[in-house]
Motif scaffolding. Sequence first.
Motif, PDB file in Angstrom:
ATOM      1  N   TYR A  41       0.830  -1.212   0.000  1.00 47.68           N
ATOM      2  CA  TYR A  41       0.000   0.000   0.000  1.00 47.68           C
ATOM      3  C   TYR A  41       0.860   1.256   0.000  1.00 47.68           C
ATOM      4  N   THR A  69      -4.784   3.137   5.449  1.00 47.33           N
ATOM      5  CA  THR A  69      -5.059   1.736   5.121  1.00 47.33           C
ATOM      6  C   THR A  69      -5.927   1.082   6.192  1.00 47.33           C
ATOM      7  N   PRO A  73      -9.727   0.083   4.320  1.00 49.63           N
ATOM      8  CA  PRO A  73      -9.108  -1.122   3.762  1.00 49.63           C
ATOM      9  C   PRO A  73      -9.454  -1.279   2.279  1.00 49.63           C
ATOM     10  N   SER A  74      -8.549  -1.898   1.564  1.00 47.25           N
ATOM     11  CA  SER A  74      -8.775  -2.164   0.142  1.00 47.25           C
ATOM     12  C   SER A  74      -9.951  -3.112  -0.035  1.00 47.25           C
ATOM     13  N   VAL A  75     -10.751  -2.872  -1.056  1.00 47.44           N
ATOM     14  CA  VAL A  75     -11.855  -3.783  -1.364  1.00 47.44           C
ATOM     15  C   VAL A  75     -11.767  -4.279  -2.803  1.00 47.44           C
ATOM     16  N   SER A  76     -10.635  -4.014  -3.475  1.00 46.94           N
ATOM     17  CA  SER A  76     -10.488  -4.419  -4.873  1.00 46.94           C
ATOM     18  C   SER A  76      -9.160  -5.134  -5.074  1.00 46.94           C
ATOM     19  N   GLY A  77      -9.172  -6.097  -5.986  1.00 47.75           N
ATOM     20  CA  GLY A  77      -7.934  -6.772  -6.362  1.00 47.75           C
ATOM     21  C   GLY A  77      -7.063  -5.932  -7.274  1.00 47.75           C
ATOM     22  N   ASP A  78      -7.543  -4.764  -7.644  1.00 48.39           N
ATOM     23  CA  ASP A  78      -6.768  -3.862  -8.494  1.00 48.39           C
ATOM     24  C   ASP A  78      -6.228  -2.730  -7.640  1.00 48.39           C
ATOM     25  N   LEU A  79      -4.964  -2.835  -7.294  1.00 50.12           N
ATOM     26  CA  LEU A  79      -4.334  -1.856  -6.407  1.00 50.12           C
ATOM     27  C   LEU A  79      -4.261  -0.468  -7.053  1.00 50.12           C
ATOM     28  N   ASN A  80      -4.393  -0.415  -8.369  1.00 51.68           N
ATOM     29  CA  ASN A  80      -4.309   0.874  -9.062  1.00 51.68           C
ATOM     30  C   ASN A  80      -5.476   1.797  -8.737  1.00 51.68           C
TER      31      ASN A  80
ATOM     32  N   GLU B  35      -3.902  -6.358 -14.161  1.00 51.66           N
ATOM     33  CA  GLU B  35      -4.593  -5.275 -13.445  1.00 51.66           C
ATOM     34  C   GLU B  35      -4.048  -3.900 -13.823  1.00 51.66           C
ATOM     35  N   GLY B  63      -4.598 -10.231  -8.908  1.00 51.92           N
ATOM     36  CA  GLY B  63      -5.634  -9.771  -7.979  1.00 51.92           C
ATOM     37  C   GLY B  63      -6.969 -10.487  -8.041  1.00 51.92           C
ATOM     38  N   HIS B  76     -14.074  -7.384 -11.625  1.00 54.64           N
ATOM     39  CA  HIS B  76     -12.702  -7.799 -11.942  1.00 54.64           C
ATOM     40  C   HIS B  76     -12.694  -8.710 -13.168  1.00 54.64           C
ATOM     41  N   GLY B 103     -14.685  -9.578   2.485  1.00 62.15           N
ATOM     42  CA  GLY B 103     -14.852  -8.351   1.715  1.00 62.15           C
ATOM     43  C   GLY B 103     -13.638  -7.456   1.701  1.00 62.15           C
ATOM     44  N   HIS B 105      -9.711  -6.749   0.901  1.00 65.54           N
ATOM     45  CA  HIS B 105      -8.645  -7.237   0.030  1.00 65.54           C
ATOM     46  C   HIS B 105      -7.289  -6.954   0.649  1.00 65.54           C
ATOM     47  N   ASN B 107      -4.428  -7.572  -1.333  1.00 65.62           N
ATOM     48  CA  ASN B 107      -3.563  -7.290  -2.467  1.00 65.62           C
ATOM     49  C   ASN B 107      -2.202  -7.975  -2.323  1.00 65.62           C
TER      50      ASN B 107
END
Lengths: 252, 276
Positions: A41, A69, A73-80, B35, B63, B76, B103, B105, B107
């Motif tokens: 992150y 963070t 918190p992140s909720v996507s597999g795409d860190l971008n 991604e 991801g 995704h 829920g 992630h 990463n």
Amino acid sequence: MPSLAELQLDFAGALTGRAGAGVAFPEDRFAIYRRTGIANYRNAMSATYSVVEQLVGGPFFRAAVDAYTLAHPSVSGDLNVYGGRFGDFLAMYALATRLPYLPDVARLEWAIDESSRAADVSRVPEAVLAALSLVPAERLPAMRLDLDPSCRMLASAWPVLQIWLFHQSDRAEGRAVDLQAGGETILLRRDATGVSMEAIARGDHAWLAALAAGETLGDAIDAAMASDSTFDLGAALRAHIATGTLVAVHAA
Amino acid sequence: MAGLPIAAGIGLRSPHVGEILARRPPIPWLEVHSENYFVDGGPALASLVRVRNDYPVSLHGVGMSLGSVDPLDPSHLAKLRRLIDRIQPAAVSEHLCWSSAGGRHFNDLLPLPYTDEALAHVCARVDAVQEAIGRSLMVENISAYVAFDDDTMTEAEFVAAVARTTGCQLLLDVNNVFVNASNHGFDADAFIGAMPPENVAEIHLAGFDASGPCLIDTHGTPVAAEVWALFARTIDRLGPRPTLIEWDTDIPALAVLEREASTAQAILAAHNAESR
């Protein structure tokens, strides 16, 4: 034997330091996952918020990212696409208040990030002008105009574009930023080479923001005049069609 | 649809895109992280389209959270499918790991327990992803720093069973096999020997860090001598396979990656010469 779901929730709880989360792994090895998570992150946010990082320095930036963070918190597999609320977060992050313009610099950097990955659109100013000329005068107030999807706008009480430019590696030497210079309203737009930014008048901002929200031209003009009584519709139309900010016309 | 060339390619990262486009070096194929191109538009995607005009490209996902109990993320999958349509990749791959729970992630590539439940779950997910993207998915073994007490099979048995059950192809990361063999005390060659050869469609090579409590898969150093040796034995056993050099942290000059790829290419070529 715990279920897969229980194992993953326990592992996740231990990663985030939740009390009572039980994983029986050697701490020195499990800590590798904690460190990797934090570093991922920090690296992602550093790529997006490089001027914020320059303004506050590495240690403060990393602490702010770590706190962000935890809060978001992140909720996507795409860190971008992670980190979009960092500007709002910094506004609340008490330690940041020594730099009152910091949240807007973060918002500008996120707008640049969003603009850079927005959809491509063909820009043909001549075609937009031609379409506009075909709309009967009585139907002009009810028509709508589309902005280029890469357009973003930011109104700040600080000279936030000047601050951003000052921290680019290719800036001209000299010329410190005058923080008392007053606010700026910035229009971002991406072309083939990247994101460009320009300061625009307050009336233009109110007008474009209303159009971007899908309001009719008539309502957008009202919004512009309310913000700036010197707003010049003809000049605004010509300028923002020529630059490719307005890319399509929809007659009512 | 053309597959990957049986040659040594390079993982393409953003610092090298400009040089690839300007110099068009004779690299047989390139792989990118899917991604990084899940965008609606813009210069990064436009550059990848230009790269694709001159090179076969593989899309490597980080991801998907393939092994998570959380539902697959439909957005995704939709973005991956859109990218596949745009790029027409030679291969599409993901990791045998999980990344999200409840829920949230992380990463990161987190390890699965090697149990019947996890196996059934992962196989169902591989099927679901292949259905969603409309083509076959290649799955990769990961590096792990911890192991679960509840494992009822070895990692090699688990990976081979995913391939045999779903029919999916395997992306055999030889560095990860070496790292896990060291971290968990198994025989790396036995792991390679347990892979169904016909499913192994790509090999990854990268560097690890040995300064911690166990080997860490950093992708930040040259391929280690022991991993080159394991790679050569892998090629002897399986025959030549499309092979990729990955480097993700402290990314060096492209020429360094090209030299690593040349070393891999020489090992692939040596096998071809011997088997003639």
